[in-house]
Enzyme design. Sequence first.
Site, PDB file in Angstrom:
ATOM      1  N   HIS A 153       0.033  -3.582   4.967  1.00  0.00           N
ATOM      2  CA  HIS A 153      -0.431  -4.515   3.934  1.00  0.00           C
ATOM      3  C   HIS A 153      -0.976  -3.738   2.733  1.00  0.00           C
ATOM      4  CE1 HIS A 153      -2.477  -8.210   2.388  1.00  0.00           C
ATOM      5  NE2 HIS A 153      -3.321  -7.308   1.922  1.00  0.00           N
ATOM      6  N   GLU A 154      -1.794  -2.721   3.002  1.00  0.00           N
ATOM      7  CA  GLU A 154      -2.340  -1.917   1.907  1.00  0.00           C
ATOM      8  C   GLU A 154      -1.242  -1.127   1.210  1.00  0.00           C
ATOM      9  OE1 GLU A 154      -5.317  -2.390   0.873  1.00  0.00           O
ATOM     10  OE2 GLU A 154      -5.745  -3.733   2.542  1.00  0.00           O
TER      11      GLU A 154
ATOM     12  N   GLU B 263      -1.796 -11.012  -2.394  1.00  0.00           N
ATOM     13  CA  GLU B 263      -2.002 -10.888  -0.949  1.00  0.00           C
ATOM     14  C   GLU B 263      -0.810 -11.428  -0.159  1.00  0.00           C
ATOM     15  OE1 GLU B 263      -4.616  -9.349   0.637  1.00  0.00           O
ATOM     16  OE2 GLU B 263      -5.037  -8.694  -1.398  1.00  0.00           O
TER      17      GLU B 263
END
Length: 291
Positions: free
Chosen positions: A130-131, A179
């Site tokens: 995700h990062e 996100e």
Amino acid sequence: MSTLKTPLIGLRADHFRHPLDLEATRALKQIPGLDLLVRNLLGSLAEQVFYLENIASSILVSDRQMPQLHTLLQEACQILDLEPPELYVRQNPVPNAYTFAIRGKQPFIVIHTSLLELLTPEETQAVIAHELGHLKCEHSVYLTLANLIILAAGQLPNLGGLLAQALQTQILEWVRCAEFTCDRAALLATQDPRVMMSTLMKLTGGSPSLVSQLNLEAFIDQARAYDQISLTEMGEMLKQAQTAARTHPVPVLRAREIDRWAGSQAYQTLLHHRSIQYNNEAKPVGGWRNW
């Protein structure tokens, strides 16, 4: 149990970017001088401050330091076709992870120890991926601006308030949209929607002592039920009000978005297309280690 995954060589951000992220990013780029402000005026100082803080107060992961985490990072970067950033582990009781990169120098990811205590290796790699999604999509300039606006609003009520009034709504809207994109990056790295949704479930209401009692199927049903709220005008208004001041979409909405995208033809086509296109060039990445 080992799971083989195919590296997505040649993967670009636009292959998986969420439509809302694309729309919100275009809107921010219409603000004159915004990129230059963050990169040139704030970037150098921020990089030095964060680098010093990480070196002094965190553990730098490598093949000699926390090698299992290093392997998870390397595998995720190979799948997402991305140069590995530095990865730090920091002692903190609040489960969290974040990334930073502004001026094209060495980016980094920080993971809190409490998050590692909560997640399995598969789920930890989902967080790392995700990062990595933020880096792949070059989100970091606007992420830094979002953090600065929030800080300014709290520390400098007058100046910060003016900045917040002018930019906060638009920046926070963009952050929430970004996100969704990064959750897609996590799914591409794990290639298992249940891993991503399990991670979100634990971040919603998990703790090491409760993990054995959590039920992923019940959480997925909860995420799907969230859609029902939008069937009425009042319900949709309440949902918008609930998320307006948040930096992240609510966890059940993130899970629902992953549930939808994992079942979409677009996701299946992307995985199939990349694996077929590069079948003769890339071998599957080795699966999970037993910790």
